[in-house]
Design a protein around this motif. Structure first.
Motif, PDB file in Angstrom:
ATOM      1  N   GLY A  79      44.951  60.552  31.253  1.00 33.60           N
ATOM      2  CA  GLY A  79      43.889  60.061  30.379  1.00 33.60           C
ATOM      3  C   GLY A  79      42.572  60.772  30.616  1.00 33.60           C
ATOM      4  O   GLY A  79      41.814  61.009  29.669  1.00 33.60           O
ATOM      5  N   MET A  80      42.266  61.146  31.865  1.00 32.06           N
ATOM      6  CA  MET A  80      41.068  61.944  32.124  1.00 32.06           C
ATOM      7  C   MET A  80      41.216  63.328  31.532  1.00 32.06           C
ATOM      8  O   MET A  80      40.307  63.850  30.889  1.00 32.06           O
ATOM      9  CB  MET A  80      40.786  62.063  33.624  1.00 32.06           C
ATOM     10  CG  MET A  80      39.457  62.767  33.903  1.00 32.06           C
ATOM     11  SD  MET A  80      39.239  63.474  35.565  1.00 32.06           S
ATOM     12  CE  MET A  80      39.975  65.106  35.312  1.00 32.06           C
ATOM     13  N   GLN A  81      42.368  63.956  31.728  1.00 30.07           N
ATOM     14  CA  GLN A  81      42.570  65.308  31.210  1.00 30.07           C
ATOM     15  C   GLN A  81      42.429  65.345  29.688  1.00 30.07           C
ATOM     16  O   GLN A  81      41.887  66.308  29.131  1.00 30.07           O
ATOM     17  CB  GLN A  81      43.944  65.819  31.632  1.00 30.07           C
ATOM     18  CG  GLN A  81      44.077  66.006  33.130  1.00 30.07           C
ATOM     19  CD  GLN A  81      45.452  66.464  33.566  1.00 30.07           C
ATOM     20  OE1 GLN A  81      46.312  66.800  32.739  1.00 30.07           O
ATOM     21  NE2 GLN A  81      45.695  66.471  34.867  1.00 30.07           N
ATOM     22  N   LEU A  82      42.870  64.283  29.017  1.00 27.65           N
ATOM     23  CA  LEU A  82      42.793  64.250  27.560  1.00 27.65           C
ATOM     24  C   LEU A  82      41.360  64.237  27.052  1.00 27.65           C
ATOM     25  O   LEU A  82      41.108  64.543  25.884  1.00 27.65           O
ATOM     26  CB  LEU A  82      43.536  63.024  27.018  1.00 27.65           C
ATOM     27  CG  LEU A  82      45.036  62.948  27.288  1.00 27.65           C
ATOM     28  CD1 LEU A  82      45.609  61.657  26.719  1.00 27.65           C
ATOM     29  CD2 LEU A  82      45.763  64.160  26.717  1.00 27.65           C
ATOM     30  N   LEU A  83      40.395  63.910  27.906  1.00 29.03           N
ATOM     31  CA  LEU A  83      38.996  63.886  27.501  1.00 29.03           C
ATOM     32  C   LEU A  83      38.439  65.291  27.301  1.00 29.03           C
ATOM     33  O   LEU A  83      37.414  65.461  26.633  1.00 29.03           O
ATOM     34  CB  LEU A  83      38.152  63.165  28.550  1.00 29.03           C
ATOM     35  CG  LEU A  83      38.547  61.713  28.872  1.00 29.03           C
ATOM     36  CD1 LEU A  83      37.665  61.186  30.000  1.00 29.03           C
ATOM     37  CD2 LEU A  83      38.457  60.820  27.648  1.00 29.03           C
ATOM     38  N   PHE A  84      39.091  66.312  27.841  1.00 28.59           N
ATOM     39  CA  PHE A  84      38.585  67.685  27.799  1.00 28.59           C
ATOM     40  C   PHE A  84      38.997  68.395  26.509  1.00 28.59           C
ATOM     41  O   PHE A  84      39.498  67.774  25.576  1.00 28.59           O
ATOM     42  CB  PHE A  84      39.041  68.425  29.052  1.00 28.59           C
ATOM     43  CG  PHE A  84      38.304  67.987  30.289  1.00 28.59           C
ATOM     44  CD1 PHE A  84      37.166  68.652  30.709  1.00 28.59           C
ATOM     45  CD2 PHE A  84      38.724  66.883  31.018  1.00 28.59           C
ATOM     46  CE1 PHE A  84      36.457  68.247  31.834  1.00 28.59           C
ATOM     47  CE2 PHE A  84      38.021  66.458  32.139  1.00 28.59           C
ATOM     48  CZ  PHE A  84      36.887  67.144  32.551  1.00 28.59           C
ATOM     49  N   ASP A  85      38.737  69.707  26.452  1.00 28.40           N
ATOM     50  CA  ASP A  85      38.920  70.457  25.201  1.00 28.40           C
ATOM     51  C   ASP A  85      40.344  70.927  24.962  1.00 28.40           C
ATOM     52  O   ASP A  85      40.842  70.889  23.833  1.00 28.40           O
ATOM     53  CB  ASP A  85      38.006  71.699  25.201  1.00 28.40           C
ATOM     54  CG  ASP A  85      36.533  71.350  25.141  1.00 28.40           C
ATOM     55  OD1 ASP A  85      36.181  70.425  24.387  1.00 28.40           O
ATOM     56  OD2 ASP A  85      35.739  71.997  25.856  1.00 28.40           O
ATOM     57  N   TYR A  86      41.000  71.411  26.018  1.00 30.75           N
ATOM     58  CA  TYR A  86      42.273  72.122  25.824  1.00 30.75           C
ATOM     59  C   TYR A  86      43.100  72.008  27.096  1.00 30.75           C
ATOM     60  O   TYR A  86      42.550  71.992  28.212  1.00 30.75           O
ATOM     61  CB  TYR A  86      42.003  73.597  25.513  1.00 30.75           C
ATOM     62  CG  TYR A  86      43.224  74.477  25.607  1.00 30.75           C
ATOM     63  CD1 TYR A  86      44.137  74.561  24.558  1.00 30.75           C
ATOM     64  CD2 TYR A  86      43.477  75.214  26.763  1.00 30.75           C
ATOM     65  CE1 TYR A  86      45.271  75.358  24.664  1.00 30.75           C
ATOM     66  CE2 TYR A  86      44.601  76.016  26.883  1.00 30.75           C
ATOM     67  CZ  TYR A  86      45.495  76.074  25.831  1.00 30.75           C
ATOM     68  OH  TYR A  86      46.618  76.841  25.936  1.00 30.75           O
ATOM     69  N   SER A  87      44.428  71.957  26.942  1.00 34.93           N
ATOM     70  CA  SER A  87      45.324  71.930  28.097  1.00 34.93           C
ATOM     71  C   SER A  87      46.355  73.051  28.009  1.00 34.93           C
ATOM     72  O   SER A  87      46.981  73.254  26.960  1.00 34.93           O
ATOM     73  CB  SER A  87      46.057  70.593  28.191  1.00 34.93           C
ATOM     74  OG  SER A  87      46.943  70.586  29.299  1.00 34.93           O
ATOM     75  N   GLU A  88      46.518  73.771  29.125  1.00 32.47           N
ATOM     76  CA  GLU A  88      47.606  74.749  29.224  1.00 32.47           C
ATOM     77  C   GLU A  88      48.962  74.073  29.113  1.00 32.47           C
ATOM     78  O   GLU A  88      49.935  74.677  28.660  1.00 32.47           O
ATOM     79  CB  GLU A  88      47.524  75.489  30.564  1.00 32.47           C
ATOM     80  CG  GLU A  88      46.399  76.490  30.666  1.00 32.47           C
ATOM     81  CD  GLU A  88      46.426  77.238  31.981  1.00 32.47           C
ATOM     82  OE1 GLU A  88      47.278  76.929  32.840  1.00 32.47           O
ATOM     83  OE2 GLU A  88      45.582  78.139  32.166  1.00 32.47           O
ATOM     84  N   GLU A  89      49.029  72.822  29.547  1.00 31.44           N
ATOM     85  CA  GLU A  89      50.263  72.068  29.423  1.00 31.44           C
ATOM     86  C   GLU A  89      50.485  71.759  27.942  1.00 31.44           C
ATOM     87  O   GLU A  89      49.670  71.086  27.318  1.00 31.44           O
ATOM     88  CB  GLU A  89      50.189  70.768  30.220  1.00 31.44           C
ATOM     89  CG  GLU A  89      51.481  69.980  30.230  1.00 31.44           C
ATOM     90  CD  GLU A  89      51.323  68.639  30.937  1.00 31.44           C
ATOM     91  OE1 GLU A  89      52.312  68.172  31.513  1.00 31.44           O
ATOM     92  OE2 GLU A  89      50.214  68.070  30.903  1.00 31.44           O
ATOM     93  N   SER A  90      51.525  72.266  27.374  1.00 29.03           N
ATOM     94  CA  SER A  90      51.858  72.099  25.956  1.00 29.03           C
ATOM     95  C   SER A  90      50.977  72.945  25.035  1.00 29.03           C
ATOM     96  O   SER A  90      51.135  72.880  23.810  1.00 29.03           O
ATOM     97  CB  SER A  90      51.766  70.630  25.502  1.00 29.03           C
ATOM     98  OG  SER A  90      52.449  69.763  26.372  1.00 29.03           O
ATOM     99  N   ASP A  91      50.014  73.726  25.605  1.00 30.28           N
ATOM    100  CA  ASP A  91      49.144  74.568  24.776  1.00 30.28           C
ATOM    101  C   ASP A  91      48.554  73.750  23.632  1.00 30.28           C
ATOM    102  O   ASP A  91      48.756  74.035  22.446  1.00 30.28           O
ATOM    103  CB  ASP A  91      49.945  75.761  24.229  1.00 30.28           C
ATOM    104  CG  ASP A  91      49.080  76.738  23.460  1.00 30.28           C
ATOM    105  OD1 ASP A  91      47.860  76.805  23.723  1.00 30.28           O
ATOM    106  OD2 ASP A  91      49.620  77.428  22.565  1.00 30.28           O
ATOM    107  N   VAL A  92      47.797  72.700  23.991  1.00 35.84           N
ATOM    108  CA  VAL A  92      47.371  71.720  22.992  1.00 35.84           C
ATOM    109  C   VAL A  92      45.871  71.464  23.063  1.00 35.84           C
ATOM    110  O   VAL A  92      45.277  71.461  24.145  1.00 35.84           O
ATOM    111  CB  VAL A  92      48.155  70.392  23.181  1.00 35.84           C
ATOM    112  CG1 VAL A  92      47.834  69.738  24.507  1.00 35.84           C
ATOM    113  CG2 VAL A  92      47.917  69.435  22.040  1.00 35.84           C
TER     114      VAL A  92
END
Length: 205
Positions: A79-92
């Protein structure tokens, strides 16, 4: 005051609810934004992968609502990670509420991947409201394979091969990479601080 716990259908929701029960906090598990209209604060828990989590938030209508929120919002772990702009996980693309990107923790010979277990918090901002009454070097419980490098939004960090953002904040939006609901008395204090100390309608900048 009622807290809305956003139902992301992930493994740690029950433990978050139990932690709120122990604090005597009023909460409601909500599936869609309409169910949270009269709630004063929001918690976005999460265990799992960024891609499916963002797909679920899009489907339930939460993405656009969270991007416009003025209530205090706490993201936990994924849930914290989802607050950011982009994730390498799933390239999303993520919610974009805090500037930054989520990267995979580097694999190193003496470090097990993922990062799992107790680690010490190091305050970057001693005035961070979540850390009120928390002793320096307090240990909290982590379970994650992706992370945000310590940067401008980092309020507290932990070290695991790199400096990990353990607490991030942008105005009234705050996240914990660790699991406060599984971190004993320290975690209970951090959750209590979110409930009692975070003000709404602060500027994000």
């Amino acid at each position: 005051m009622t807290i809305a716990v956003i139902n992301t259908s992930t493994a740690n929701i029950a433990s978050v609810l139990y932690a709120l029960d122990r604090l005597g906090a009023a909460y409601r598990l909500v599936d869609c934004p309409e169910e949270a209209q009269d709630c004063a604060r929001l918690i976005l828990p999460g265990v799992g992968a960024a891609g499916p989590a963002m797909a679920a938030l899009h489907k339930s209508g939460w993405v656009e609502v969270l991007r416009k929120e003025t209530r205090p919002l706490l993201g936990i772990c994924l849930g914290m990670q989802l607050l950011f702009d982009y994730s390498e996980e799933s390239d999303v693309a993520l919610l974009g509420l805090i500037p930054g990107r989520v990267e995979r923790l580097k694999s190193e010979p003496k470090l097990v991947w993922p990062h799992m277990g107790w680690n010490a918090l190091e305050a970057v901002n001693s005035d961070e409201p979540l850390l009120n009454g928390v002793e320096p070097g307090a240990r909290v419980y982590f379970v994650h394979g992706f992370y945000v490098k310590a940067g401008p939004a980092c309020q507290a960090k932990a070290h695991y091969g790199d400096d990990i953002t353990a607490i991030a904040r942008q105005g009234y939006i705050v996240g914990c990479q660790f699991h406060p609901e599984r971190s004993g008395a320290v975690g209970a204090k951090i959750l209590e601080n979110f409930i009692t100390n975070t003000t709404s309608a602060e500027a994000r900048s």
